[in-house]
Write a protein that holds these residues in place. Structure first.
Motif, PDB file in Angstrom:
ATOM      1  N   SER A 128      56.788  74.336 114.749  1.00 55.96           N
ATOM      2  CA  SER A 128      55.439  74.267 114.175  1.00 55.96           C
ATOM      3  C   SER A 128      54.549  75.197 114.986  1.00 55.96           C
ATOM      4  O   SER A 128      54.848  75.514 116.136  1.00 55.96           O
ATOM      5  CB  SER A 128      54.893  72.838 114.280  1.00 55.96           C
ATOM      6  OG  SER A 128      55.646  71.977 113.462  1.00 55.96           O
ATOM      7  N   MET A 152      54.155  66.452 115.366  1.00 56.03           N
ATOM      8  CA  MET A 152      54.660  67.805 115.627  1.00 56.03           C
ATOM      9  C   MET A 152      56.174  67.897 115.471  1.00 56.03           C
ATOM     10  O   MET A 152      56.886  66.945 115.761  1.00 56.03           O
ATOM     11  CB  MET A 152      54.303  68.219 117.056  1.00 56.03           C
ATOM     12  CG  MET A 152      52.853  68.533 117.262  1.00 56.03           C
ATOM     13  SD  MET A 152      52.576  68.977 118.990  1.00 56.03           S
ATOM     14  CE  MET A 152      50.789  69.115 118.997  1.00 56.03           C
ATOM     15  N   THR A 153      56.638  69.047 115.038  1.00 55.15           N
ATOM     16  CA  THR A 153      58.085  69.320 114.976  1.00 55.15           C
ATOM     17  C   THR A 153      58.340  70.660 115.670  1.00 55.15           C
ATOM     18  O   THR A 153      57.405  71.445 115.870  1.00 55.15           O
ATOM     19  CB  THR A 153      58.542  69.464 113.511  1.00 55.15           C
ATOM     20  OG1 THR A 153      57.760  70.488 112.899  1.00 55.15           O
ATOM     21  CG2 THR A 153      58.393  68.162 112.739  1.00 55.15           C
ATOM     22  N   SER A 174      50.405  74.782 111.430  1.00 53.24           N
ATOM     23  CA  SER A 174      51.432  74.763 110.378  1.00 53.24           C
ATOM     24  C   SER A 174      52.591  73.905 110.859  1.00 53.24           C
ATOM     25  O   SER A 174      53.036  74.039 112.002  1.00 53.24           O
ATOM     26  CB  SER A 174      51.862  76.217 110.112  1.00 53.24           C
ATOM     27  OG  SER A 174      53.192  76.306 109.724  1.00 53.24           O
ATOM     28  N   VAL A 175      53.037  72.986 110.006  1.00 52.64           N
ATOM     29  CA  VAL A 175      54.145  72.096 110.392  1.00 52.64           C
ATOM     30  C   VAL A 175      55.452  72.670 109.861  1.00 52.64           C
ATOM     31  O   VAL A 175      55.540  73.029 108.681  1.00 52.64           O
ATOM     32  CB  VAL A 175      53.934  70.678 109.806  1.00 52.64           C
ATOM     33  CG1 VAL A 175      55.106  69.768 110.168  1.00 52.64           C
ATOM     34  CG2 VAL A 175      52.633  70.087 110.318  1.00 52.64           C
ATOM     35  N   ALA A 176      56.446  72.794 110.743  1.00 52.09           N
ATOM     36  CA  ALA A 176      57.730  73.387 110.340  1.00 52.09           C
ATOM     37  C   ALA A 176      58.721  72.318 109.906  1.00 52.09           C
ATOM     38  O   ALA A 176      58.839  71.276 110.554  1.00 52.09           O
ATOM     39  CB  ALA A 176      58.314  74.175 111.506  1.00 52.09           C
ATOM     40  N   ILE A 204      47.051  71.644 114.965  1.00 50.77           N
ATOM     41  CA  ILE A 204      48.331  72.001 114.338  1.00 50.77           C
ATOM     42  C   ILE A 204      48.015  72.955 113.191  1.00 50.77           C
ATOM     43  O   ILE A 204      47.350  72.588 112.233  1.00 50.77           O
ATOM     44  CB  ILE A 204      49.071  70.754 113.822  1.00 50.77           C
ATOM     45  CG1 ILE A 204      49.360  69.793 114.994  1.00 50.77           C
ATOM     46  CG2 ILE A 204      50.372  71.158 113.139  1.00 50.77           C
ATOM     47  CD1 ILE A 204      50.078  68.513 114.594  1.00 50.77           C
TER      48      ILE A 204
END
Ligand code: AMO
Length: 435
Positions: A71, A67-68, A101-103, A99
């Motif tokens: 996200s 995770m970021t 969408s990963v940012a 998750i």
């Protein structure tokens, strides 16, 4: 599993402790420790902490490593009360995390320069503070719309692609239209009046307005949202002013009730519901007062109109003389006002501007509805053929009428003391066409 699929998403602000919930939003904060992970998830209604004990869910612990910040995730779990949790005393104990969408690392911060923030406006708009602008704006226009619908106004939609340069001709965008040219409407003015000639009696529109003005100020945009209205069977432009007072008092009361506390908390500004009547002064009286009191003399070339400095000082005057945030300004000189304003027997335009907190938010007037007089006014401004399609509206019977236009973006910026670049969802100015 079937039950799992049927669990509907709950918005964070609506979570009840002691229930099983599915939430979804952006990751606002992430602390990934050895045995625990704390994920703060944000949606438009609020923030909540998701507390993961890694030992209990090793499969979720592995997900957290990917995770970021910012996200988007969906979390299903138990909402429990916990006094140690700062965010509203509730946390989610997750059973499942997805998750969505990963940012990537964000290119801007909240305090980045305004132009960088505008380049990435969709990220800029994720903050609670910026989202309040549009929640408040929604209340503003919804309140005005309800006010008008309750009084029998019709909401109409006038064309924005038009065949002749409206009003004056100098500030319009011209575009290719097949083999010829068209223009973008700089106001719904002519069509509001056409609706009066059509016997609609009361109309309003909330729609885009285009101005080809190369102005780089806090309050000018090349595209903005106009809230325009027009109504028939008035006796004087004073009826129009009085109507605007009632409309604004009602709208500001709604904004104060719904968002007054949030506006104070996030912007440090009080929403003040104005009292009726709003003060009214002529341009000449304002010039005399601001010269005597503040030593400001209007340049000769601007006489008969209000300059930006004069608008600011008008606010000071409104506060000092009347303890009010608003000021109606009347008796502008004929050469500074559009030809469609009715003139009295001395040639004084029967119209007004309304200044709020030092910025013009409205122009309005009683209109010239008598065909011959209107044609004479247009000819005097050198606007013969250009406006012929419009003067025709008045040849076949038209009630006396008047109206005004309010700048929605100007109202928004003044509520929050921000610039128009921030008040518009996506700003359009001479140097800004993207995103
Ligand atoms: P006016 O030109 O004064 O009047 O415009 C009405 C209102 O629109 C807002 N406004 C603007 N907002 C952002 N950027 C701009 N460049 C800009 N220009 C104007 C202001 C202004 O008071 N037809 C008349 C209205 C009428 O008489 O009914 C008109 O267009 O808040």
């Amino acid at each position: 599993m079937e039950n799992e699929n049927r669990l509907k998403r709950t918005r964070i602000g609506e979570i009840v402790p002691g229930t099983r919930v599915k939430i979804a939003g952006f990751i606002e904060n992430l602390r990934n420790k050895r045995t625990m992970a704390f994920i703060v998830v944000r949606d438009i209604t609020g923030k909540i902490q998701v507390t993961l004990v890694k030992e209990e869910h090793p499969e979720l612990a592995a997900l957290v490593d990917g995770m970021t910040l910012d996200s988007v995730i969906t979390v299903t779990g138990q909402a429990v009360a916990n006094d140690y949790v700062k965010l509203g005393g509730i946390e989610i104990l997750p059973e499942e995390i997805k998750i969505e969408s990963v940012a990537d690392a964000l290119p801007i911060k909240e305090d980045s320069a305004i132009d960088s923030r505008l380049d990435y406006r969709w990220i800029d708009l994720r903050s609670e503070k910026n989202q309040l602008i549009f929640r408040m704006q929604t209340e503003m226009t919804a309140a005005m719309r309800s006010f008008l619908l309750e009084r029998g106004f019709l909401e109409f939609h006038s064309p924005k692609i038009i065949g002749a340069a409206s009003e004056s001709g100098s500030e319009v965008f011209r575009l290719d239209y097949f083999d010829g040219n068209a223009y973008l409407a700089q106001s719904p003015q002519f069509y509001k009046q056409m609706a009066m000639a059509a016997g609609f009696e009361r109309v309003f529109e909330c729609a885009p307005v285009f101005r080809a003005e190369k102005s780089y100020t806090r309050k000018h945009a090349t595209e903005f949202t106009g809230f325009d209205l027009e109504f028939s069977y008035i006796d004087s432009f004073r009826d129009v002013m009085s109507f605007e007072e009632d409309l604004l008092i009602d709208m500001i009361s709604h904004v104060a009730a719904k968002y007054g506390d949030d506006i104070r908390r996030l912007y440090g500004i009080d929403v003040i519901v104005p009292k009726k009547p709003f003060p009214v002064m002529s341009v000449a009286d304002i010039y005399r007062e601001i010269e005597q009191r503040y030593g400001y003399t209007v340049p000769d070339s601007e006489k008969g109109d209000l300059t930006t400095d004069a608008e600011h000082l008008t606010y000071r005057l409104a506060q000092e003389l009347f303890g009010h945030e608003f000021m109606f300004v009347t008796d502008f000189s004929g050469d500074k006002r559009p030809f469609y304003h009715m003139r009295d027997e001395h040639g004084v335009p029967q119209g007004f501007d309304l200044i709020w907190r030092g910025t013009e938010i409205t122009s309005g007037s009683q209109r010239e509805h008598r065909y011959a007089q209107l044609c004479a006014n247009a000819a005097e401004k050198g606007l013969g053929e250009d406006v012929k399609f419009y003067t025709e509206f008045f040849r076949y019977g038209c009630p006396p009428h008047g109206g005004f236009g309010l700048g929605v973006d100007r109202l928004t910026m003044l509520f929050l003391d921000i610039s128009i670049k921030e008040a518009e969802f996506v700003f359009r100015g001479p140097d800004r066409l993207n995103p």
